[in-house]
Design an enzyme around this catalytic site. Sequence first.
Site, PDB file in Angstrom:
ATOM      1  N   HIS A  82       0.846  -1.190   0.000  1.00 15.67           N
ATOM      2  CA  HIS A  82       0.000   0.000   0.000  1.00 15.67           C
ATOM      3  C   HIS A  82       0.880   1.237   0.000  1.00 15.67           C
ATOM      4  O   HIS A  82       1.933   1.264   0.628  1.00 15.67           O
ATOM      5  CB  HIS A  82      -0.913   0.024   1.221  1.00 15.67           C
ATOM      6  N   ASP A 161     -13.734   2.289   7.170  1.00 12.43           N
ATOM      7  CA  ASP A 161     -12.744   3.066   6.412  1.00 12.43           C
ATOM      8  C   ASP A 161     -13.350   3.634   5.145  1.00 12.43           C
ATOM      9  O   ASP A 161     -13.055   4.761   4.760  1.00 12.43           O
ATOM     10  CB  ASP A 161     -11.512   2.219   6.076  1.00 12.43           C
ATOM     11  N   ARG A 168     -13.144  12.155   5.214  1.00 10.18           N
ATOM     12  CA  ARG A 168     -11.898  12.906   5.450  1.00 10.18           C
ATOM     13  C   ARG A 168     -11.481  13.668   4.203  1.00 10.18           C
ATOM     14  O   ARG A 168     -10.955  14.775   4.288  1.00 10.18           O
ATOM     15  CB  ARG A 168     -10.776  11.932   5.887  1.00 10.18           C
ATOM     16  N   SER A 183      -6.418   4.027   8.785  1.00  9.15           N
ATOM     17  CA  SER A 183      -7.135   3.818   7.521  1.00  9.15           C
ATOM     18  C   SER A 183      -6.441   2.741   6.679  1.00  9.15           C
ATOM     19  O   SER A 183      -7.058   1.764   6.248  1.00  9.15           O
ATOM     20  CB  SER A 183      -7.184   5.156   6.764  1.00  9.15           C
ATOM     21  N   LYS A 187      -7.727  -1.659   6.263  1.00  8.12           N
ATOM     22  CA  LYS A 187      -8.039  -2.395   5.023  1.00  8.12           C
ATOM     23  C   LYS A 187      -7.105  -3.585   4.871  1.00  8.12           C
ATOM     24  O   LYS A 187      -7.496  -4.680   4.534  1.00  8.12           O
ATOM     25  CB  LYS A 187      -7.813  -1.521   3.784  1.00  8.12           C
TER      26      LYS A 187
END
Length: 441
Positions: A82, A161, A168, A183, A187
Amino acid sequence: MFVPGLIERKRDGGALTPGEWRELMRSYVAGAVPDYQMAALLMAGFLRGFTSEETAALLDAMMDSGSRLDISRPGRPVVDKHSTGGVGDKVSLALAPLVASCGLSVPMMSGRGLGHTGGTLDKLESIPGFRTDLPLDAVRRQVERIGCAMIGQTPEIAPADKRLYALRDVTATVECIPLIAASIMSKKLCEGLSGLVLDVKQGSGAFITDPERSRELAETMIRLGEQRGCHTVALLTAMDRPLGRACGNALETEEAIMALRGSGPQDLHDVTIALGVEMLVLAGERDHARAAARLEEAISSGKAAQKFQEIIEAQGGDPKVVEDPSLLPQAEEVEVYYAQRGGTVLAVEPRTIGHAIVEMGGGRHQVEDSVDHSVGFVITARPGQTVHASEPLASIFARDRDGIELGRRALDQAIRIGDGHPAPLPLIEARVTSKGHEPLV
Ligand code: URA
């Protein structure tokens, strides 16, 4: 639950208990807490901070808001990557199929554009027919069958999320280490991973611009991952200029396809391989050089591009885009941008580029906005390069003349040419693990 009391406590610098975070997330996902209260709470936390216990409790509460993926593919470790987000960062599109083509299982769950940064989902959805909203069971079956699925936050996994991320984005509460860490990790840890590689961006185009704080973000996520049994490694990479040349959804998808076929820009290739090496090492490969060679072979043999076609086909998209990227959405208007003067390129400011793409229709102002996949830039100018007056530096892709004008003004601001000597950040600065930092330059 009495939410104004929680907001008040955070506003005054206090902390919520793990039980309160759990209840709050459960109620929010169930629709019992309105967005305006959640936005106020997030802003209070943004300004007053979160303790590390709260960050962990928020993460656990977000994970518990949905189900978890359970992939059974004996001998094929489940790993993912990520990025903390940037401009021109299309690495995931190339990396997921690349690593899957080397035999790993990659259930990649990504986000949409956030603030000035692009999102993997928006880029994937520029592929005609591509669906990112697969049910969890279909994701599991797809990963077990072909090694990879590329999806968004589903109502099943980390639904908290999905809603918080969108909220956000439109309430100026993105740039906060605990919120970003919770966040991302909510995930990823729901994917049932044995290993996770993080690409933590640093520089003016990253959410967290200060390199010291980028390290803190990396360390926070590594701690959260390791505490929950997922080996987590981070690379600190440059986001003081866009990554690669293409910025904008379809343009980036095309560039990712070029990278998978071995003809992408060098910086994109280098970051993709470096992250891929870490994923293979987490999956059991002992030798970094051998890991890199396996990845290079998957690209040169065409295996990686073929894997991307399999993924596209499995998710309802048109796999022919891999051979013919002109099937991706094309902008109505294209114009070349020329240098106003000669000199050295001092900066290509990613944030200005990212904001311009949003204004041109390639990102969102509101959660429900749709995205024009075709707009964006291809920027060939790099910091440190010497250019002559009237030399082409970029192309602008827009839906109309106003978009071209907007793009031109953004490039006037973003590409600074002068007589100094810029010092761009190293492309890959350090590797961070639970054991510490290892400089890579
Ligand atoms: N990426 C995420 O998934 N979440 C954030 O908050 C920022 C980047």
